[in-house]
Design a protein around this motif. Sequence first.
Motif, PDB file in Angstrom:
ATOM      1  N   ILE A   1       0.811  -1.221   0.000  1.00 30.19           N
ATOM      2  CA  ILE A   1       0.000   0.000   0.000  1.00 30.19           C
ATOM      3  C   ILE A   1       0.842   1.269   0.000  1.00 30.19           C
TER       4      ILE A   1
ATOM      5  N   THR B   1       1.686  -0.034  -5.037  1.00 35.78           N
ATOM      6  CA  THR B   1       0.455   0.468  -5.652  1.00 35.78           C
ATOM      7  C   THR B   1       0.420   1.988  -5.797  1.00 35.78           C
ATOM      8  N   VAL B   2       1.496   2.663  -5.396  1.00 38.46           N
ATOM      9  CA  VAL B   2       1.540   4.123  -5.542  1.00 38.46           C
ATOM     10  C   VAL B   2       1.987   4.461  -6.964  1.00 38.46           C
TER      11      VAL B   2
ATOM     12  N   SER C   1      -3.225   6.339  -2.073  1.00 41.60           N
ATOM     13  CA  SER C   1      -3.059   4.913  -1.824  1.00 41.60           C
ATOM     14  C   SER C   1      -3.290   4.567  -0.360  1.00 41.60           C
TER      15      SER C   1
END
Length: 214
Positions: A64, A68-69, A94
């Motif tokens: 996270i 996923t950034v 995110s």
Amino acid sequence: MARPSKPLISREAAVAASIEIIDADGLEAFSLPRLAKHLGVRAPSLYHHFADKNEILTEVARDIAGRTVARPRMTPGPDWPEYFVALALNFRQSILRHRNAAPILLQHFPRELFIATYEHTARFLLDSGVPSDLHVQILDGIETQAVGAVLMEAMRPPSRKSTIFPNVDPSSQPLLAKALADNELSQKQLFEAMVRSFLHGIIRDNDLDRTTVG
């Protein structure tokens, strides 16, 4: 505990399922038995991929706060601060997408995950005309500001412009109440302004001319 000879699940699936549990029911609801049940396997199957619960939570933090950034495009030049503003906003998005997982970052923030990225970012700064003696100040400062501000925001209820400071009594805190009434920035806009002000302060304090940098 001995690990099974054949994996029944993937490491990625276990991390994704962990995030689903935490998103839905909070960090307190997460456990290895709960994760195994969610995946439809027995708990020992998890030990093929992870040594313990702590390692799973570390991977959740990596996911996270890192994987996923979204990474903005790096374009060296005088507008280099806008790369960091965009990256900070993407980081915020995110983390706030997984508010229940935010406390994990206090213990498991994966700073080592960003070392390779920081190497590329240092090259980007150098190509933009920012001297190397300012790179650590910029990289460490942005990380510290972004992580601190976003974790504080994630660990409290979402706020509107008028409730950024909750429970303000106009009769006993008239100046703060007026400041809230006059504030035109959302929480996201306040965060963006904080990051941009930090970077522009470095430009100003170190006489970096944005019209000629790069």
